[in-house]
Design a protein around this motif. Structure first.
Motif, PDB file in Angstrom:
ATOM      1  N   PHE A  70      59.224-123.084  23.919  1.00 26.77           N
ATOM      2  CA  PHE A  70      60.514-122.429  23.707  1.00 26.77           C
ATOM      3  C   PHE A  70      61.039-122.716  22.304  1.00 26.77           C
ATOM      4  O   PHE A  70      61.450-121.800  21.570  1.00 26.77           O
ATOM      5  N   SER A  71      61.012-123.990  21.920  1.00 29.93           N
ATOM      6  CA  SER A  71      61.530-124.375  20.603  1.00 29.93           C
ATOM      7  C   SER A  71      60.681-123.793  19.483  1.00 29.93           C
ATOM      8  O   SER A  71      61.217-123.379  18.441  1.00 29.93           O
ATOM      9  N   ALA A  72      59.355-123.760  19.668  1.00 33.44           N
ATOM     10  CA  ALA A  72      58.471-123.212  18.639  1.00 33.44           C
ATOM     11  C   ALA A  72      58.755-121.734  18.397  1.00 33.44           C
ATOM     12  O   ALA A  72      58.696-121.260  17.247  1.00 33.44           O
ATOM     13  N   THR A  73      59.054-120.988  19.447  1.00 30.09           N
ATOM     14  CA  THR A  73      59.350-119.562  19.291  1.00 30.09           C
ATOM     15  C   THR A  73      60.643-119.360  18.518  1.00 30.09           C
ATOM     16  O   THR A  73      60.711-118.515  17.605  1.00 30.09           O
ATOM     17  N   ILE A  74      61.672-120.119  18.859  1.00 31.97           N
ATOM     18  CA  ILE A  74      62.947-120.011  18.132  1.00 31.97           C
ATOM     19  C   ILE A  74      62.746-120.348  16.656  1.00 31.97           C
ATOM     20  O   ILE A  74      63.216-119.630  15.766  1.00 31.97           O
ATOM     21  N   TYR A  75      62.025-121.445  16.404  1.00 30.50           N
ATOM     22  CA  TYR A  75      61.803-121.862  15.015  1.00 30.50           C
ATOM     23  C   TYR A  75      61.000-120.816  14.246  1.00 30.50           C
ATOM     24  O   TYR A  75      61.352-120.468  13.109  1.00 30.50           O
ATOM     25  N   SER A  76      59.936-120.306  14.831  1.00 36.96           N
ATOM     26  CA  SER A  76      59.057-119.374  14.119  1.00 36.96           C
ATOM     27  C   SER A  76      59.745-118.044  13.848  1.00 36.96           C
ATOM     28  O   SER A  76      59.644-117.499  12.733  1.00 36.96           O
ATOM     29  N   ILE A  77      60.452-117.494  14.842  1.00 31.72           N
ATOM     30  CA  ILE A  77      61.153-116.223  14.641  1.00 31.72           C
ATOM     31  C   ILE A  77      62.240-116.385  13.591  1.00 31.72           C
ATOM     32  O   ILE A  77      62.430-115.518  12.720  1.00 31.72           O
ATOM     33  N   ASN A  78      62.961-117.501  13.660  1.00 31.28           N
ATOM     34  CA  ASN A  78      64.014-117.744  12.673  1.00 31.28           C
ATOM     35  C   ASN A  78      63.419-117.890  11.264  1.00 31.28           C
ATOM     36  O   ASN A  78      63.985-117.407  10.277  1.00 31.28           O
ATOM     37  N   ARG A 309      73.950-117.591  15.324  1.00 29.43           N
ATOM     38  CA  ARG A 309      74.594-117.321  16.612  1.00 29.43           C
ATOM     39  C   ARG A 309      73.564-116.981  17.689  1.00 29.43           C
ATOM     40  O   ARG A 309      73.686-117.417  18.831  1.00 29.43           O
ATOM     41  N   ARG A 310      72.577-116.186  17.306  1.00 28.71           N
ATOM     42  CA  ARG A 310      71.565-115.798  18.292  1.00 28.71           C
ATOM     43  C   ARG A 310      70.719-117.002  18.710  1.00 28.71           C
ATOM     44  O   ARG A 310      70.308-117.104  19.867  1.00 28.71           O
ATOM     45  N   VAL A 311      70.455-117.915  17.775  1.00 27.10           N
ATOM     46  CA  VAL A 311      69.735-119.141  18.130  1.00 27.10           C
ATOM     47  C   VAL A 311      70.542-119.941  19.145  1.00 27.10           C
ATOM     48  O   VAL A 311      69.988-120.461  20.135  1.00 27.10           O
ATOM     49  N   ALA A 312      71.850-120.034  18.924  1.00 24.45           N
ATOM     50  CA  ALA A 312      72.707-120.764  19.864  1.00 24.45           C
ATOM     51  C   ALA A 312      72.681-120.110  21.244  1.00 24.45           C
ATOM     52  O   ALA A 312      72.614-120.801  22.276  1.00 24.45           O
ATOM     53  N   VAL A 313      72.729-118.772  21.261  1.00 24.80           N
ATOM     54  CA  VAL A 313      72.683-118.072  22.550  1.00 24.80           C
ATOM     55  C   VAL A 313      71.348-118.314  23.245  1.00 24.80           C
ATOM     56  O   VAL A 313      71.281-118.556  24.456  1.00 24.80           O
ATOM     57  N   VAL A 315      69.341-120.879  22.915  1.00 25.66           N
ATOM     58  CA  VAL A 315      69.297-122.265  23.408  1.00 25.66           C
ATOM     59  C   VAL A 315      70.090-122.397  24.700  1.00 25.66           C
ATOM     60  O   VAL A 315      69.636-123.043  25.665  1.00 25.66           O
ATOM     61  N   VAL A 316      71.260-121.794  24.753  1.00 24.04           N
ATOM     62  CA  VAL A 316      72.084-121.861  25.975  1.00 24.04           C
ATOM     63  C   VAL A 316      71.357-121.208  27.145  1.00 24.04           C
ATOM     64  O   VAL A 316      71.336-121.748  28.261  1.00 24.04           O
ATOM     65  N   GLY A 318      68.131-120.829  27.521  1.00 32.07           N
ATOM     66  CA  GLY A 318      67.010-121.688  27.913  1.00 32.07           C
ATOM     67  C   GLY A 318      67.457-122.883  28.729  1.00 32.07           C
ATOM     68  O   GLY A 318      66.822-123.237  29.730  1.00 32.07           O
ATOM     69  N   ILE A 319      68.560-123.508  28.321  1.00 35.22           N
ATOM     70  CA  ILE A 319      69.078-124.658  29.070  1.00 35.22           C
ATOM     71  C   ILE A 319      69.503-124.238  30.468  1.00 35.22           C
ATOM     72  O   ILE A 319      69.243-124.937  31.458  1.00 35.22           O
ATOM     73  N   LEU A 320      70.167-123.084  30.569  1.00 31.94           N
ATOM     74  CA  LEU A 320      70.583-122.597  31.889  1.00 31.94           C
ATOM     75  C   LEU A 320      69.377-122.323  32.785  1.00 31.94           C
ATOM     76  O   LEU A 320      69.405-122.635  33.982  1.00 31.94           O
ATOM     77  N   ALA A 321      68.333-121.736  32.210  1.00 34.60           N
ATOM     78  CA  ALA A 321      67.135-121.444  33.002  1.00 34.60           C
ATOM     79  C   ALA A 321      66.491-122.724  33.526  1.00 34.60           C
ATOM     80  O   ALA A 321      66.104-122.813  34.695  1.00 34.60           O
ATOM     81  N   ILE A 322      66.377-123.735  32.662  1.00 33.25           N
ATOM     82  CA  ILE A 322      65.768-124.999  33.080  1.00 33.25           C
ATOM     83  C   ILE A 322      66.649-125.718  34.100  1.00 33.25           C
ATOM     84  O   ILE A 322      66.151-126.277  35.086  1.00 33.25           O
ATOM     85  N   ALA A 323      67.974-125.686  33.878  1.00 32.13           N
ATOM     86  CA  ALA A 323      68.885-126.323  34.833  1.00 32.13           C
ATOM     87  C   ALA A 323      68.819-125.632  36.189  1.00 32.13           C
ATOM     88  O   ALA A 323      68.839-126.299  37.245  1.00 32.13           O
TER      89      ALA A 323
END
Length: 373
Positions: A70-78, A309-313, A315-316, A318-323
């Motif tokens: 998940f983190s790798a995708t956010i980092y790479s796209i950004n 902003r989209r990165v923050a969304v 992340v939120v 992803g956290i909701l899905a895992i929770a």
């Protein structure tokens, strides 16, 4: 795989390797504290700590692989956006679904790795780790020689040692033997030493006193001694049994637990079933989370200010899905008949992702909706 797909795919793989190392190191450090405590208290060598660390790694990887993907995708796209590569791809007519192709490949590879880790490495590593822990805890010298602690080697026996030395000498001994309920005996001595002779193991107490209570007559007698040998071979009779954890079983066994798995009474059907479905859901989420991150970062209108902003969304979300995944596992553990609930985070995530894709297509100009792939 097209050249552009390979480029994005390897960007994702390189970033995921970095995040796996970071997350594994952080989580491993939290677990290593307990390992160090076990090794130090049992007077084990440093090689035992290394062995424990290796056996613990599969369980850590089972947690870090979805997070790393998940983190790798956010980092790479950004990064592609910051380097203006995403702008060039969009200008060349690259559609959102075309961008999703290498991300999907990456997610499937990560999901396969997660499935192998959880179904092969985690059961083996957990079983070996728990067996070694039990072996250390039941080892005579490590069980008995514990400074400043009340320990109970067997039922009816209590032992306390005030001070110990590396040579096996002990000072300030208290030993209460109540295996004979009608005549319990309490020993106290200034010094003691553990003596071995083949299979015979004896505790030699020096300069002490033995108090014997006759429960029937309610009389207490005492005997002072300069040296007294206490046979503790009986402490070793019988092999200590333990209840295997759900993580030690294979996937098929977890989905259909048998009577042998339930006879110890420590774990219920729900514990096994929830763990089995959690393995499948974790693999699905490992493939899904990168797609969720990609869609979240690329469905909003272009902004020169960046994707903060989209990165923050993302992340939120992803956290909701895992929770939600953790919460559903707990519910299934309480009631295994609702095992279908385990897959609800994945299904709801797919619905949310489909909605975002649909909304982006309705906002896009007509000529981009049918752009060549």
């Amino acid at each position: 795989m097209r050249r552009l797909d390979r480029y994005i795919f390897w960007q994702l793989m390189a970033a995921s390797g970095f995040f796996v190392l970071i997350f594994t190191g952080v989580i491993w450090l939290t677990e290593a504290v307990r390992l160090i405590d076990t090794v130090v208290q049992s007077n084990q060598a440093g090689t035992v700590f290394l062995e424990f660390s290796v056996l613990l790694l599969p369980r850590v990887l089972a947690v870090t692989l979805p997070l790393a993907a998940f983190s790798a995708t956010i980092y790479s796209i950004n990064k592609l956006h910051d380097d203006s590569e995403m702008v060039v791809m969009s200008a060349a007519g690259l559609h959102l679904l075309a961008l999703a192709r290498p991300v999907l490949y990456f997610g499937l590879v990560a999901a396969l790795l997660a499935l192998i880790v959880q179904t092969v490495l985690v059961p083996y590593g957990t079983r070996q780790l728990e067996d070694r822990r039990l072996e250390i805890r039941t080892e005579l010298a490590n069980t008995l020689i514990r400074e400043g602690q009340f320990i109970y080697p067997i039922k009816g026996v209590t032992l306390f040692i005030d001070d110990t030395s590396r040579e096996g000498e002990m000072a300030g001994i208290f030993l209460h033997d109540a295996r004979d309920e009608m005549r319990p005996v309490t020993y106290s001595a200034e010094r003691a030493q553990l003596m071995r002779n083949g299979d015979d193991v004896r505790l030699v107490m020096l300069s002490g006193i033995a108090l014997t209570e006759d429960v029937a007559t309610r009389q207490l007698s005492q005997v002072r001694f300069s040296e007294f040998t206490y046979d503790i071979e009986g402490f070793l009779t019988g092999k200590t049994l333990r209840a295997p954890k759900p993580q030690e079983y294979g996937l098929l066994d977890l989905l259909s637990p048998n009577e042998a798995m339930l006879e110890n009474g420590r774990y219920s059907i729900g514990d096994y079933v929830s763990e089995g479905h959690a393995i499948l859901v974790t693999s699905l989420m490992t493939a899904f989370l990168p797609l969720l991150a990609m869609v979240t970062l690329n469905t909003a209108p272009f902004q020169r200010s960046g994707l903060g902003r989209r990165v923050a969304v993302a992340v939120v979300l992803g956290i909701l899905a895992i929770a939600f995944q953790i919460a559903s596992k707990a519910q299934v553990a309480d009631d295994p008949d609702i095992w279908q609930l385990s897959y609800s985070p994945f299904l709801l995530g797919l619905i949310a992702m489909a909605v975002m894709i649909r909304m982006s297509q309705t906002r896009a100009p007509r000529h981009l909706r049918s752009a060549p792939q």
